[in-house]
Design a protein around this motif. Sequence first.
Motif, PDB file in Angstrom:
ATOM      1  N   VAL A  10      40.480  39.387  48.980  1.00  0.00           N
ATOM      2  CA  VAL A  10      41.153  40.489  48.296  1.00  0.00           C
ATOM      3  C   VAL A  10      40.952  40.387  46.789  1.00  0.00           C
ATOM      4  O   VAL A  10      41.258  39.354  46.189  1.00  0.00           O
ATOM      5  N   ILE A  11      40.443  41.472  46.201  1.00  0.00           N
ATOM      6  CA  ILE A  11      40.282  41.567  44.751  1.00  0.00           C
ATOM      7  C   ILE A  11      41.304  42.572  44.242  1.00  0.00           C
ATOM      8  O   ILE A  11      41.255  43.749  44.607  1.00  0.00           O
ATOM      9  N   VAL A  12      42.230  42.114  43.429  1.00  0.00           N
ATOM     10  CA  VAL A  12      43.264  42.972  42.866  1.00  0.00           C
ATOM     11  C   VAL A  12      42.924  43.267  41.414  1.00  0.00           C
ATOM     12  O   VAL A  12      42.589  42.361  40.647  1.00  0.00           O
ATOM     13  N   ILE A  13      43.029  44.539  41.041  1.00  0.00           N
ATOM     14  CA  ILE A  13      42.762  44.961  39.661  1.00  0.00           C
ATOM     15  C   ILE A  13      44.032  45.570  39.099  1.00  0.00           C
ATOM     16  O   ILE A  13      44.583  46.518  39.667  1.00  0.00           O
ATOM     17  N   ALA A  14      44.525  45.020  37.996  1.00  0.00           N
ATOM     18  CA  ALA A  14      45.766  45.500  37.379  1.00  0.00           C
ATOM     19  C   ALA A  14      45.807  45.002  35.937  1.00  0.00           C
ATOM     20  O   ALA A  14      45.085  44.073  35.564  1.00  0.00           O
ATOM     21  N   PRO A  15      46.683  45.592  35.106  1.00  0.00           N
ATOM     22  CA  PRO A  15      46.663  45.256  33.677  1.00  0.00           C
ATOM     23  C   PRO A  15      47.539  44.085  33.253  1.00  0.00           C
ATOM     24  O   PRO A  15      47.368  43.560  32.158  1.00  0.00           O
ATOM     25  N   ASP A  16      48.482  43.669  34.105  1.00  0.00           N
ATOM     26  CA  ASP A  16      49.482  42.676  33.696  1.00  0.00           C
ATOM     27  C   ASP A  16      49.093  41.276  34.172  1.00  0.00           C
ATOM     28  O   ASP A  16      49.129  40.994  35.381  1.00  0.00           O
ATOM     29  N   PRO A  17      48.732  40.371  33.264  1.00  0.00           N
ATOM     30  CA  PRO A  17      48.324  39.024  33.680  1.00  0.00           C
ATOM     31  C   PRO A  17      49.449  38.225  34.314  1.00  0.00           C
ATOM     32  O   PRO A  17      49.196  37.352  35.150  1.00  0.00           O
ATOM     33  N   VAL A  18      50.696  38.511  33.943  1.00  0.00           N
ATOM     34  CA  VAL A  18      51.830  37.796  34.554  1.00  0.00           C
ATOM     35  C   VAL A  18      51.932  38.156  36.033  1.00  0.00           C
ATOM     36  O   VAL A  18      52.094  37.281  36.899  1.00  0.00           O
ATOM     37  N   LYS A  19      51.838  39.450  36.332  1.00  0.00           N
ATOM     38  CA  LYS A  19      51.869  39.880  37.733  1.00  0.00           C
ATOM     39  C   LYS A  19      50.619  39.397  38.474  1.00  0.00           C
ATOM     40  O   LYS A  19      50.679  39.080  39.665  1.00  0.00           O
ATOM     41  N   GLY A  20      49.499  39.338  37.756  1.00  0.00           N
ATOM     42  CA  GLY A  20      48.284  38.828  38.378  1.00  0.00           C
ATOM     43  C   GLY A  20      48.427  37.376  38.775  1.00  0.00           C
ATOM     44  O   GLY A  20      47.998  36.968  39.870  1.00  0.00           O
ATOM     45  N   LYS A  21      49.050  36.573  37.916  1.00  0.00           N
ATOM     46  CA  LYS A  21      49.284  35.162  38.242  1.00  0.00           C
ATOM     47  C   LYS A  21      50.212  35.035  39.442  1.00  0.00           C
ATOM     48  O   LYS A  21      50.036  34.150  40.293  1.00  0.00           O
ATOM     49  N   LYS A  22      51.198  35.927  39.518  1.00  0.00           N
ATOM     50  CA  LYS A  22      52.108  35.902  40.661  1.00  0.00           C
ATOM     51  C   LYS A  22      51.351  36.155  41.956  1.00  0.00           C
ATOM     52  O   LYS A  22      51.609  35.505  42.981  1.00  0.00           O
ATOM     53  N   PHE A  23      50.412  37.092  41.925  1.00  0.00           N
ATOM     54  CA  PHE A  23      49.576  37.360  43.102  1.00  0.00           C
ATOM     55  C   PHE A  23      48.774  36.126  43.485  1.00  0.00           C
ATOM     56  O   PHE A  23      48.708  35.732  44.660  1.00  0.00           O
ATOM     57  N   LEU A  24      48.164  35.474  42.499  1.00  0.00           N
ATOM     58  CA  LEU A  24      47.368  34.287  42.777  1.00  0.00           C
ATOM     59  C   LEU A  24      48.243  33.126  43.259  1.00  0.00           C
ATOM     60  O   LEU A  24      47.845  32.356  44.146  1.00  0.00           O
ATOM     61  N   ASP A  25      49.450  32.997  42.699  1.00  0.00           N
ATOM     62  CA  ASP A  25      50.377  31.948  43.135  1.00  0.00           C
ATOM     63  C   ASP A  25      50.802  32.172  44.588  1.00  0.00           C
ATOM     64  O   ASP A  25      50.911  31.220  45.375  1.00  0.00           O
ATOM     65  N   THR A  26      51.040  33.420  44.932  1.00  0.00           N
ATOM     66  CA  THR A  26      51.399  33.751  46.319  1.00  0.00           C
ATOM     67  C   THR A  26      50.267  33.385  47.265  1.00  0.00           C
ATOM     68  O   THR A  26      50.490  32.819  48.341  1.00  0.00           O
ATOM     69  N   ALA A  27      49.052  33.694  46.848  1.00  0.00           N
ATOM     70  CA  ALA A  27      47.893  33.342  47.667  1.00  0.00           C
ATOM     71  C   ALA A  27      47.775  31.832  47.834  1.00  0.00           C
ATOM     72  O   ALA A  27      47.463  31.332  48.929  1.00  0.00           O
ATOM     73  N   GLN A  28      48.042  31.096  46.754  1.00  0.00           N
ATOM     74  CA  GLN A  28      48.005  29.639  46.814  1.00  0.00           C
ATOM     75  C   GLN A  28      49.005  29.103  47.831  1.00  0.00           C
ATOM     76  O   GLN A  28      48.691  28.209  48.632  1.00  0.00           O
ATOM     77  N   LYS A  29      50.196  29.675  47.828  1.00  0.00           N
ATOM     78  CA  LYS A  29      51.259  29.193  48.717  1.00  0.00           C
ATOM     79  C   LYS A  29      50.927  29.402  50.195  1.00  0.00           C
ATOM     80  O   LYS A  29      51.378  28.639  51.042  1.00  0.00           O
ATOM     81  N   VAL A  30      50.166  30.450  50.489  1.00  0.00           N
ATOM     82  CA  VAL A  30      49.843  30.730  51.892  1.00  0.00           C
ATOM     83  C   VAL A  30      48.455  30.227  52.269  1.00  0.00           C
ATOM     84  O   VAL A  30      47.923  30.567  53.328  1.00  0.00           O
TER      85      VAL A  30
END
Length: 280
Positions: free
Chosen positions: A28-48
């Motif tokens: 999954v490639i997510v494109i969005a402007p907010d790096p904080v929310k982007g890190k949250k997406f990557l952290d969620t992926a890490q957890k699973v």
Amino acid sequence: MKTIVVTGGTSGIGQALANTYLGRGDQVIVIAPDPVKGKKFLDTAQKVGAADRAVFIEADLSLISENQRVIAEIKERFPVVDVLVLCARYFRSHRMVTSEGIEHNFALYYLSRYLLGYGLVDVMNKAERPVVMNIAGPGVGAPGIHWNDLGLEHGYDGWTAMFQGGRLNDLLGVSFAEGGSTRHARYVLLFPGGTRTGFAGEFDAATAAHIDQMKRAAQPVEFTVPPILEIIDAPPREPLSAFVEGTPLSLLHPAFDKGAAARLDSITRELLGDKAGAPY
């Protein structure tokens, strides 16, 4: 494993779809402007345990130059894209012009979707069953298009801008589907119904109150996502289809007029020729 690109994938429907696809084992490639929310997406992926399948690209998709950068990066890193989900949108009660001189809603809600859809054609053509899922508002709202003032320089209103964006995306779908054998992706326009999401935007007081009422009456995002996934998993055979809350919408609807679609495509190509150096 499929490769899924989701714009606006750090909140609302886009976020729910991105996380669902990660859970399915897709890339999954997510494109969005907010790096904080982007890190949250990557952290969620890490957890699973999906860190190796999660990619965040920070970008302001209201800018032509940023869309071009994103397209180039995706094509360089991913030889095949199976699904492109277009969710990015931002409501503005007051008119704003981007640094490239384009009204923000027109740039983000329509022009970005045009650029990404056409810009990723080559890598989507390599997929077995590619789909462009444009989450907009087919056939919903006021039918008019301000042909002589697409950027609503005169008499701007946030709701007018949003509904016109929906009409422009209807016509975008028509033009894209006219590509025939040159574009293998099935193009799907979808209005999922009112959904209890963040509804990103900058609102005046009256609009903010109205949005709060809409959220209270809307369905949870958990109810919205499964029907979208069903359509992406088994898209209609037709090059273009449109759905309103799960119900197919006839393409004989005035919103899908081929003459208007050709007119908009010509205007868009001229604009991109001026702004980007070469038309798509």
